[in-house]
Motif scaffolding. Sequence first.
Motif, short mmCIF file in Angstrom:
data_model
loop_
_atom_site.label_atom_id
_atom_site.label_comp_id
_atom_site.label_asym_id
_atom_site.label_seq_id
_atom_site.Cartn_x
_atom_site.Cartn_y
_atom_site.Cartn_z
N ASN A 104 60.92 12.53 19.26
CA ASN A 104 62.18 12.50 18.90
C ASN A 104 62.19 13.11 17.50
OD1 ASN A 104 62.77 11.49 21.19
ND2 ASN A 104 63.36 9.59 20.55
N ALA A 105 61.09 12.84 16.75
CA ALA A 105 61.37 13.19 15.47
C ALA A 105 61.10 14.86 15.46
CB ALA A 105 60.01 13.02 14.66
N ARG A 106 60.38 15.49 16.40
CA ARG A 106 60.24 16.93 16.43
C ARG A 106 61.64 17.68 17.12
NH1 ARG A 106 54.65 19.05 18.55
NH2 ARG A 106 55.63 20.94 17.82
N LYS A 107 62.14 16.84 17.90
CA LYS A 107 63.34 17.33 18.59
C LYS A 107 64.66 17.55 17.44
CE LYS A 107 65.81 14.93 21.67
NZ LYS A 107 66.12 14.14 22.84
N TRP A 108 64.78 16.51 16.89
CA TRP A 108 65.74 16.18 15.73
C TRP A 108 65.48 16.82 14.58
CZ3 TRP A 108 70.77 14.21 16.80
CH2 TRP A 108 71.00 13.84 18.17
N TYR A 109 64.35 16.88 14.19
CA TYR A 109 63.97 17.75 12.87
C TYR A 109 63.17 19.11 13.27
CZ TYR A 109 65.22 13.70 10.13
OH TYR A 109 65.99 12.85 9.31
N LYS B 256 55.27 6.42 27.41
CA LYS B 256 56.39 7.10 27.44
C LYS B 256 57.42 7.03 26.32
CE LYS B 256 60.17 7.84 29.80
NZ LYS B 256 61.11 7.77 31.09
N VAL B 257 57.64 5.78 26.14
CA VAL B 257 59.04 5.44 25.16
C VAL B 257 58.33 5.53 23.58
CG1 VAL B 257 60.62 3.67 24.44
CG2 VAL B 257 60.36 4.25 26.76
N GLN B 258 57.05 4.93 23.74
CA GLN B 258 56.23 5.02 22.34
C GLN B 258 56.38 6.45 21.81
OE1 GLN B 258 52.44 3.36 21.88
NE2 GLN B 258 52.86 1.89 23.44
N ARG B 259 55.86 7.37 22.83
CA ARG B 259 55.73 8.96 22.40
C ARG B 259 57.14 9.50 21.88
NH1 ARG B 259 51.96 12.65 22.38
NH2 ARG B 259 52.84 14.90 22.87
N LYS B 260 58.28 9.17 22.66
CA LYS B 260 59.62 9.63 22.02
C LYS B 260 59.82 9.16 20.68
CE LYS B 260 61.59 10.58 26.75
NZ LYS B 260 62.62 10.23 27.61
N LEU B 261 59.61 7.65 20.70
CA LEU B 261 60.19 7.08 19.22
C LEU B 261 59.26 7.48 18.13
CD1 LEU B 261 61.82 4.60 18.10
CD2 LEU B 261 59.77 3.24 18.70
N MET B 262 58.00 7.56 18.47
CA MET B 262 56.98 7.89 17.51
C MET B 262 56.58 9.31 17.21
SD MET B 262 55.29 4.23 17.65
CE MET B 262 55.14 3.79 16.00
N TYR B 263 57.09 10.20 17.97
CA TYR B 263 56.59 11.64 17.85
C TYR B 263 57.67 12.76 18.36
CZ TYR B 263 53.45 15.64 18.56
OH TYR B 263 53.04 17.06 18.13
N LEU C 68 64.28 7.40 16.01
CA LEU C 68 63.12 8.12 15.51
C LEU C 68 62.60 6.89 14.57
CD1 LEU C 68 65.14 10.46 15.83
CD2 LEU C 68 64.23 11.55 13.80
N TRP C 69 60.92 6.68 14.67
CA TRP C 69 60.43 5.58 14.09
C TRP C 69 60.34 6.25 12.69
CZ3 TRP C 69 55.01 6.08 12.66
CH2 TRP C 69 54.31 4.91 11.95
N GLY C 70 60.57 5.28 11.60
CA GLY C 70 60.30 5.69 10.37
C GLY C 70 60.18 4.08 9.47
N THR C 71 59.65 4.33 8.47
CA THR C 71 59.00 2.93 7.87
C THR C 71 59.71 2.87 6.33
OG1 THR C 71 57.09 4.00 6.59
CG2 THR C 71 56.96 2.94 8.73
#
Length: 327
Positions: free
Chosen positions: A319-324, A310-317, A254-257
């Motif tokens: 996966n966050a919705r899937k895991w949270y 595809k990978v950008q969308r998972k990493l930055m959108y 998951l992308w986070g800053t």
Amino acid sequence: MISRIDAHIHYKARVHEDTQMIRDLGLKLLCICTGVDPVGNWRKQQADIYIKNVREFPDVYAWVTAYNTPDFKISDSDYADRCIANLQRDMEQGGAIGCKIWKGYGMEVKYPDGRFLMPDDAIFHPIYAWLEKNRIPLLAHIAEPMACWRPLEPGKPHYGYYSQNPQWHMYNKPDFPSHETLMRHRDNIIAKFPKLPFIGAHLGSLEYDLDECAKRLDAFPNLAMDTSARLSDLLFHDQAKVKAFIEKYQDRLLWGTDVGLGYGTPTPESLQKDRNYCHEMLTAEIAYYTTDKPLKYGPWETVGLCLSEKVQRKLMYENARKWYPGL
Ligand SMILES: [Zn+2]
């Protein structure tokens, strides 16, 4: 239209400009609370602001709550029950979508006899079991980057933090637990609660070796990691290896800053300064993952990874919705 989610940020927006900047960047922010004290001062300083923002702008903000640290000066047999009741209230009434634990467990909070309170201590088990039963994700910042246990190195990531916060710099402090010990206690939680969605903040404090990250991700299907505050570490790895790692674990990262806004007592000037800083970091982070252009990140220069869409969308959108769930 929200196109990206920053899944780990401490953005205490207080004025219209703070929210507008996030909208302009096309972002949704998952704002993270850190429960650092036994009396709940963190609620006023963090949670109350996040709750207000989530209610007002649910399309821009979401939040993750925490719970008080135990106070061993008082006998408190209801500690876990009280934490659970507060968590339940935060989820049901405050709209929180996860719970965070912090590095204080293992590095700061102690029993009266001087032993460190470890994050896998039985005192927390009822809380983890409740989260697991309700499939509420636990975001865990346990331990620190490996630089914490090594001599200060100017020019390297984390030099600024440890030179300014020597109390957290563990080099030559044999009375404190080692990085390895802390990882073992952290991994115990993931193994003991296999259905608990567990998100290792800051690449699970394994940023120094992507093979160590991979080992944990392979061993624990309930584990994901966020990238928050570790982009600078990624720059010091072989970039082809970083890209291959993200591609291989494209469903678990998951992308986070971890950038922060509104600390202390904010003034219009300090808010403007924080906002400029956040804008600069968020823009550079997005460019790193999405473009193939040369860019500056803090004092370092690099070239973007140019991940596939595809990978950008998972990493930055996604996966966050899937895991949270609830984002
Ligand atoms: Zn953080």
